[in-house]
Motif scaffolding. Structure first.
Motif, PDB file in Angstrom:
ATOM      1  N   ALA A 263      31.234-158.229 -19.486  1.00  0.00           N
ATOM      2  CA  ALA A 263      31.872-156.909 -19.510  1.00  0.00           C
ATOM      3  C   ALA A 263      32.532-156.691 -18.155  1.00  0.00           C
ATOM      4  CB  ALA A 263      30.846-155.824 -19.789  1.00  0.00           C
ATOM      5  N   VAL A 264      33.732-156.157 -18.179  1.00  0.00           N
ATOM      6  CA  VAL A 264      34.445-155.883 -16.927  1.00  0.00           C
ATOM      7  C   VAL A 264      34.871-154.426 -16.905  1.00  0.00           C
ATOM      8  CG1 VAL A 264      35.254-158.251 -16.630  1.00  0.00           C
ATOM      9  CG2 VAL A 264      36.686-156.624 -17.835  1.00  0.00           C
ATOM     10  N   ARG A 265      34.825-153.874 -15.701  1.00  0.00           N
ATOM     11  CA  ARG A 265      35.294-152.515 -15.449  1.00  0.00           C
ATOM     12  C   ARG A 265      36.179-152.556 -14.221  1.00  0.00           C
ATOM     13  NH1 ARG A 265      30.500-148.511 -14.789  1.00  0.00           N
ATOM     14  NH2 ARG A 265      32.289-147.297 -14.181  1.00  0.00           N
ATOM     15  N   PRO A 266      37.241-151.776 -14.209  1.00  0.00           N
ATOM     16  CA  PRO A 266      38.077-151.770 -13.003  1.00  0.00           C
ATOM     17  C   PRO A 266      37.335-151.132 -11.832  1.00  0.00           C
ATOM     18  CG  PRO A 266      38.869-150.150 -14.602  1.00  0.00           C
ATOM     19  CD  PRO A 266      37.750-150.893 -15.257  1.00  0.00           C
ATOM     20  N   LYS A 267      37.461-151.779 -10.669  1.00  0.00           N
ATOM     21  CA  LYS A 267      36.908-151.206  -9.443  1.00  0.00           C
ATOM     22  C   LYS A 267      37.928-150.206  -8.905  1.00  0.00           C
ATOM     23  CE  LYS A 267      34.345-155.204  -7.717  1.00  0.00           C
ATOM     24  NZ  LYS A 267      34.281-156.179  -6.617  1.00  0.00           N
ATOM     25  N   PRO A 268      37.461-149.122  -8.319  1.00  0.00           N
ATOM     26  CA  PRO A 268      38.398-148.172  -7.723  1.00  0.00           C
ATOM     27  C   PRO A 268      39.209-148.824  -6.597  1.00  0.00           C
ATOM     28  CG  PRO A 268      36.184-147.226  -7.878  1.00  0.00           C
ATOM     29  CD  PRO A 268      36.075-148.683  -8.224  1.00  0.00           C
TER      30      PRO A 268
ATOM     31  N   ASN B 160      36.597-175.410 -18.106  1.00  0.00           N
ATOM     32  CA  ASN B 160      35.608-176.391 -18.539  1.00  0.00           C
ATOM     33  C   ASN B 160      35.407-176.398 -20.057  1.00  0.00           C
ATOM     34  OD1 ASN B 160      34.155-174.053 -19.018  1.00  0.00           O
ATOM     35  ND2 ASN B 160      32.504-174.524 -17.596  1.00  0.00           N
ATOM     36  N   GLY B 161      36.181-175.598 -20.785  1.00  0.00           N
ATOM     37  CA  GLY B 161      36.097-175.546 -22.238  1.00  0.00           C
ATOM     38  C   GLY B 161      35.123-174.506 -22.765  1.00  0.00           C
ATOM     39  N   GLN B 162      34.383-173.839 -21.879  1.00  0.00           N
ATOM     40  CA  GLN B 162      33.435-172.816 -22.316  1.00  0.00           C
ATOM     41  C   GLN B 162      34.172-171.599 -22.852  1.00  0.00           C
ATOM     42  OE1 GLN B 162      30.937-171.100 -19.241  1.00  0.00           O
ATOM     43  NE2 GLN B 162      29.431-170.422 -20.736  1.00  0.00           N
ATOM     44  N   ILE B 163      33.684-171.096 -23.986  1.00  0.00           N
ATOM     45  CA  ILE B 163      34.243-169.873 -24.565  1.00  0.00           C
ATOM     46  C   ILE B 163      33.427-168.686 -24.067  1.00  0.00           C
ATOM     47  CG2 ILE B 163      34.635-168.566 -26.700  1.00  0.00           C
ATOM     48  CD1 ILE B 163      36.518-170.887 -26.486  1.00  0.00           C
ATOM     49  N   GLU B 164      34.119-167.692 -23.570  1.00  0.00           N
ATOM     50  CA  GLU B 164      33.502-166.447 -23.131  1.00  0.00           C
ATOM     51  C   GLU B 164      34.110-165.311 -23.945  1.00  0.00           C
ATOM     52  OE1 GLU B 164      33.047-167.692 -18.421  1.00  0.00           O
ATOM     53  OE2 GLU B 164      34.499-166.154 -19.004  1.00  0.00           O
ATOM     54  N   LEU B 165      33.320-164.280 -24.184  1.00  0.00           N
ATOM     55  CA  LEU B 165      33.808-163.089 -24.867  1.00  0.00           C
ATOM     56  C   LEU B 165      33.747-161.938 -23.870  1.00  0.00           C
ATOM     57  CD1 LEU B 165      32.128-163.693 -28.308  1.00  0.00           C
ATOM     58  CD2 LEU B 165      34.425-164.307 -27.562  1.00  0.00           C
ATOM     59  N   HIS B 166      34.915-161.360 -23.596  1.00  0.00           N
ATOM     60  CA  HIS B 166      35.044-160.346 -22.551  1.00  0.00           C
ATOM     61  C   HIS B 166      35.268-158.970 -23.168  1.00  0.00           C
ATOM     62  CE1 HIS B 166      36.402-163.316 -19.161  1.00  0.00           C
ATOM     63  NE2 HIS B 166      35.517-163.854 -19.973  1.00  0.00           N
ATOM     64  N   GLU B 167      34.510-158.016 -22.693  1.00  0.00           N
ATOM     65  CA  GLU B 167      34.638-156.616 -23.101  1.00  0.00           C
ATOM     66  C   GLU B 167      35.165-155.835 -21.908  1.00  0.00           C
ATOM     67  OE1 GLU B 167      34.602-153.516 -25.678  1.00  0.00           O
ATOM     68  OE2 GLU B 167      34.046-155.565 -26.193  1.00  0.00           O
ATOM     69  N   VAL B 168      36.238-155.079 -22.103  1.00  0.00           N
ATOM     70  CA  VAL B 168      36.865-154.308 -21.033  1.00  0.00           C
ATOM     71  C   VAL B 168      36.508-152.840 -21.244  1.00  0.00           C
ATOM     72  CG1 VAL B 168      39.039-153.686 -19.930  1.00  0.00           C
ATOM     73  CG2 VAL B 168      38.757-155.969 -20.941  1.00  0.00           C
ATOM     74  N   LYS B 169      35.910-152.220 -20.239  1.00  0.00           N
ATOM     75  CA  LYS B 169      35.483-150.826 -20.351  1.00  0.00           C
ATOM     76  C   LYS B 169      35.923-150.016 -19.147  1.00  0.00           C
ATOM     77  CE  LYS B 169      33.130-150.860 -24.154  1.00  0.00           C
ATOM     78  NZ  LYS B 169      33.809-150.290 -25.297  1.00  0.00           N
TER      79      LYS B 169
END
Length: 117
Positions: free
Chosen positions: A100-105, A67-76
């Motif tokens: 912010a995203v974190r990997p799920k086990p 949709n053109g929205q800019i998101e800023l993603h932090e990977v932790k």
């Protein structure tokens, strides 16, 4: 004898433009979203935000959604207090969606745990 928890931390951030394993895995995930059309564009460390004098925050990924929205993603893999403070200050200061995203086990099905700011 007490164990110093800091001895288990890396000795600093990777060089600019270099990804760790978690960031590389998330980039692969973004490529899948790009192939399906959910993401139009993304760039690793593509945005640097000024939070205060001599204080900056560089999110791991700048992402443009369908949709053109800019998101800023932090990977932790895990959060340190200063990183959480910086993303909260940035979210209060700039009109972007911060994620912010974190990997799920794998035992929990894998994928990514998402937190919005």
């Amino acid at each position: 004898m007490a164990t110093n928890p800091k001895k288990f931390f890396a000795l600093g951030r990777l060089k600019t433009g270099e990804r760790n394993k978690t960031e590389s895995a998330y980039e692969d995930f973004l490529k899948v979203l790009q192939a399906t059309g959910d993401v139009l564009w993304f760039r690793f460390e593509g945005v640097k935000l000024r939070l205060a004098d001599n204080t900056f925050y560089t999110p791991d990924f700048a992402v443009m959604r369908r949709n053109g929205q800019i998101e800023l993603h932090e990977v932790k893999g895990f959060w340190q207090d200063d990183a959480r403070v910086k993303i909260k200050v940035a979210a209060d200061s700039y009109p972007f969606k911060f994620i912010a995203v974190r990997p799920k086990p794998k035992k929990d099905g894998g994928g990514w745990q998402v937190e919005e700011f």
